[in-house]
Design a protein around this motif. Structure first.
Motif, PDB file in Angstrom:
ATOM      1  N   GLU A  63       0.827  -1.213   0.000  1.00 42.75           N
ATOM      2  CA  GLU A  63       0.000   0.000   0.000  1.00 42.75           C
ATOM      3  C   GLU A  63       0.860   1.260   0.000  1.00 42.75           C
ATOM      4  O   GLU A  63       0.358   2.351   0.233  1.00 42.75           O
ATOM      5  N   ARG A  95       0.613   4.766   2.076  1.00 43.53           N
ATOM      6  CA  ARG A  95      -0.673   4.713   2.796  1.00 43.53           C
ATOM      7  C   ARG A  95      -0.566   3.767   3.997  1.00 43.53           C
ATOM      8  O   ARG A  95      -1.374   3.834   4.917  1.00 43.53           O
ATOM      9  N   LEU A 109       1.171   3.225   7.073  1.00 47.11           N
ATOM     10  CA  LEU A 109       2.073   4.053   7.883  1.00 47.11           C
ATOM     11  C   LEU A 109       3.168   3.221   8.551  1.00 47.11           C
ATOM     12  O   LEU A 109       4.282   3.684   8.730  1.00 47.11           O
ATOM     13  N   ARG A 120      -8.289  -5.298   9.258  1.00 46.25           N
ATOM     14  CA  ARG A 120      -8.092  -5.840   7.915  1.00 46.25           C
ATOM     15  C   ARG A 120      -6.955  -6.841   7.980  1.00 46.25           C
ATOM     16  O   ARG A 120      -6.135  -6.796   8.890  1.00 46.25           O
ATOM     17  N   ASN A 139      -4.642   2.238  11.938  1.00 48.41           N
ATOM     18  CA  ASN A 139      -3.689   2.729  10.943  1.00 48.41           C
ATOM     19  C   ASN A 139      -2.805   3.743  11.654  1.00 48.41           C
ATOM     20  O   ASN A 139      -3.225   4.860  11.913  1.00 48.41           O
TER      21      ASN A 139
END
Ligand SMILES: *[C@@H]1O[C@H](CO)[C@@H](O)[C@H](O)[C@H]1NC(C)=O
Ligand SMILES: *[C@@H]1O[C@H](CO)[C@@H](O)[C@H](O)[C@H]1NC(C)=O
Ligand SMILES: *[C@@H]1O[C@H](CO)[C@@H](O)[C@H](O)[C@H]1NC(C)=O
Ligand SMILES: *[C@@H]1O[C@H](CO)[C@@H](O)[C@H](O)[C@H]1NC(C)=O
Ligand SMILES: *[C@@H]1O[C@H](CO)[C@@H](O)[C@H](O)[C@H]1NC(C)=O
Ligand SMILES: *[C@@H]1O[C@H](CO)[C@@H](O)[C@H](O)[C@H]1NC(C)=O
Ligand SMILES: *[C@@H]1O[C@H](CO)[C@@H](O)[C@H](O)[C@H]1NC(C)=O
Ligand SMILES: *[C@@H]1O[C@H](CO)[C@@H](O)[C@H](O)[C@H]1NC(C)=O
Ligand SMILES: *[C@@H]1O[C@H](CO)[C@@H](O)[C@H](O)[C@H]1NC(C)=O
Ligand SMILES: *[C@@H]1O[C@H](CO)[C@@H](O)[C@H](O)[C@H]1NC(C)=O
Length: 586
Positions: A62, A65, A67, A95, A143
């Motif tokens: 990702e 995005r 982190l 997720r 996140n």
């Protein structure tokens, strides 16, 4: 070249190009690589977020995005990359990602995370999928970077996701996804994690003994309630910056060098690597500022020397009960992690603020010794992995390997000794040999937190996070992809063939994190409390010259003579922290 030759060559190319293009284009996307394959097996509240076929040689992740794991694995094999979204409660969701390789080895491998970071660990998954595993990793339900814990404020659900639910659910649901994709039963289920990943693995073994057949856990942050309060406590020893006892972090390298000078030889070989830290009590009075001849740019006052003693000392309750063991001599190169800042480490400060007290205004100066007991009593997120009875895991054939770098300056190595000893008491009836039938603990002299070395110690044995240290496309131990050097392959041999792991050979290179430079040293790691002993004759940097000595039931052999031979250790070759990507590990 003649015009005719050119024309022939051109014709050849014109004829070849479509063939080449078709060859690439013909690489079949497996029909199962789409969300219809999974929807029928997913429980309520679970959905498919993304399914992508990745052709060999490519990268996936990702990017920024993510982190906590912004670095993507490269040079992947053909695989189906799947992201699953699990909404378990109205206040949280997690997720997890899967790499489902075309060339599958019929096994799954779940990877752990680091610190309090939230993000799928695609980089480790990239290493795992190259063995042929279907690899799994969760984002732990939020996140964030490793030290950012604000997501936990007043949210017991996100704490629970990080504490155990996201790993547990990812494994349970992940098994269904994998079997639906391949239309085949999984043969074996493995786990690999370090630091928080070590805690996640131990926790899952404790709450769900059937999740894994083989477990690899390193530098485990298992004792959340006591460890994260110890982090605050140890930080206060060196604060505030203006206190006479404060030691500036710029002095840590000189202290590390002095500790090697005093402690290295106690293990029998002078090689710059402290292999018997427990045999040594550093005497910093040789660096005392008031001592004649001492370098005034690298000296310690009596008040500062007292600070060092506290850092090595165990943290105990008023009644003397052990709360958490202190740092081991030899890890001073990493002291900046918990002792080197203008406040306590975020793993202590933000744990107190957002995890324990739900009080963003809490300051490190507010710390008091009621914290560990309060943390143990409330245990937010049920994160603490302090169940020592592993009989249910053992009885269904599970095998576990635990390890800890003896130069770990973030998580005291003696914390792993403690877990091991308590399991021996609870599961082996005090008989370490009995416990070793299914659970072995390896110490790694000179290795820092999860990997890397400041003293040219062999540190790479294909443990989690280690591949990423060597490169974004790395996996196993480059040049040594066998069960003698790769602990994951050794664990598989133990689980699947009953070949108990008596030693694992660790490797380092001239540039410790560059496997393209020549191998500098290899040495066996031994099942605690055994230690590696040099034969006194052979090449000291070769694994063959060493063997594991000391039996589980008798303890390590105490070296009789000291300083067998100097091997020309040079400080010039030592990198400050190794070039470990600590931010991703922590
Ligand atoms: C995580 O948060 C950052 C901003 O804080 C955002 O840019 C990124 O897209 C988020 N990542 C995911 C996977 O949602
Ligand atoms: C689904 O989510 C809701 C809240 O969003 C929750 O009440 C329910 O228990 C969940 N069901 C399952 C099976 O997880
Ligand atoms: C620590 O030492 C560094 C370098 O010597 C210096 O720049 C810094 O101001 C010192 N910090 C404190 C708090 O004294
Ligand atoms: C004194 O200590 C400083 C700081 O560690 C170092 O840079 C310097 O080389 C030392 N001087 C001598 C003579 O060892
Ligand atoms: C502490 O140091 C950080 C940078 O390392 C800085 O941003 C912050 O302002 C400092 N805080 C105090 C109270 O000095
Ligand atoms: C100890 O710390 C807790 C949390 O900050 C606080 O509630 C309590 O009042 C403190 N106890 C003492 C005696 O200061
Ligand atoms: C300890 O366990 C080993 C392996 O199970 C066994 O052979 C040995 O007899 C045990 N020792 C004692 C003192 O019970
Ligand atoms: C790994 O990836 C990162 C980010 O994509 C990049 O900055 C770095 O140079 C890569 N490392 C190597 C050894 O290629
Ligand atoms: C188990 O042993 C067989 C026979 O020696 C070998 O081919 C196989 O690779 C081993 N499996 C593992 C996982 O080590
Ligand atoms: C690693 O070492 C090789 C061989 O010396 C060198 O060519 C390469 O540039 C090095 N890589 C890095 C990232 O330093």
């Amino acid at each position: 070249m003649s015009r005719k030759a050119w024309a022939t060559r051109l014709l050849l190319w014109v004829a070849l190009v479509p063939i080449l293009v078709t060859a690439v284009g013909r690489r079949d996307v497996p029909p199962a690589c789409n969300d219809h394959s999974f929807v029928n097996v997913l429980p309520p509240n679970v959905s498919v977020e993304k399914v992508v076929f990745v052709e060999s040689g490519n990268t996936y992740g990702e990017g920024l995005r993510n982190l906590n794991y912004p670095i993507q694995p490269t040079n992947l094999p053909d695989l189906c990359a799947v992201t699953i979204f699990v909404k378990f409660s109205s206040a949280s969701a997690y997720r997890f990602g899967l790499f489902l390789p075309v060339d599958w080895n019929n096994r799954i491998l779940t990877y752990g995370n680091g610190g309090f970071g939230g993000g799928i660990n695609w980089l480790d998954m990239g290493a795992g999928v190259k063995y042929g595993f279907a690899a799994i990793s969760t984002d732990t339900g939020h996140n964030s970077t490793s030290g950012d814990i604000s997501w936990a404020l007043n949210n017991p659900e996100t704490k629970t996701d990080w504490g155990w639910r996201s790993i547990h659910g990812s494994v349970e649901i992940g098994k269904k996804v994998v079997e639906a994709y391949y239309k085949k039963k999984i043969d074996y289920s493995y786990y690999s994690g370090c630091s928080t990943g070590g805690r996640q693995g131990l926790k899952e073994v404790q709450i769900s003994p059937e999740s894994f057949d083989g477990v690899l856990v390193g530098s485990a942050a298992w004792y959340t309630s006591h460890l994260n309060t110890w982090v605050s406590k140890v930080g206060t020893y060196n604060l505030p910056l203006t206190a006479p006892n404060h030691i500036n972090a710029s002095l840590f390298p000189a202290m590390a060098k002095e500790v090697v000078r005093q402690c290295d030889r106690l293990d029998g070989v002078e090689d710059g690597i402290i292999s018997a830290p427990d045999a040594c009590t550093p005497d910093y009075t040789v660096m005392a500022c008031n001592r004649p001849g001492v370098n005034q740019s690298a000296c310690l006052t009596a008040a500062q020397i007292a600070t060092t003693a506290k850092a090595y000392g165990d943290y105990r309750a008023a009644d003397g009960a052990l709360l958490y063991p202190g740092l081991s001599p030899g890890c001073e190169d990493q002291w900046a992690l918990v002792l080197g800042q203008n406040m306590t480490s975020l793993y202590g400060l933000n744990y107190a603020r957002y995890f324990l007290y739900d009080d963003p205004g809490w300051q490190w100066q507010d710390y008091n010794d009621s914290a560990p007991a309060y943390a143990a009593r409330t245990d937010p997120g049920r994160a603490t992995a302090d169940d020592y009875d592993l009989a249910p895991f053992r009885d269904r054939g599970g095998k576990m390997i635990m390890y800890h770098g003896l130069a770990d300056g973030l998580l005291p190595a003696k914390g792993s000794d403690l877990y091991w000893e308590r399991v021996v008491a609870a599961t082996g009836g005090g008989n370490a040999t009995a416990t070793q039938q299914f659970f072995r603990y390896f110490t790694v002299p000179g290795m820092g937190h999860c990997g890397g070395t400041a003293v040219d110690a062999p540190w790479n044995f294909a443990a989690p996070f280690q591949a990423g240290t060597l490169g974004n496309d790395s996996w196993s131990v480059p040049g040594y992809r066998d069960a003698r050097h790769d602990v994951l392959l050794a664990l598989m041999g133990w689980v699947e063939n009953g070949t108990a792991v008596d030693a694992v050979v660790a490797t380092t290179w001239d540039a410790s994190a560059n496997a393209s430079t020549p191998v500098r040293r290899q040495r066996p790691l031994c099942p605690y409390p055994a230690t590696a002993r040099w034969d006194g004759e052979g090449e000291v940097n070769a694994a063959e010259s060493w063997r594991c000595e000391g039996h589980a039931s008798t303890g390590p052999e105490v070296p009789k003579s000291v300083a067998a031979k100097s091997v020309g250790y040079s400080w010039a070759t030592a990198g400050a922290l190794g070039s470990m990507a600590l931010s991703a590990v922590l």
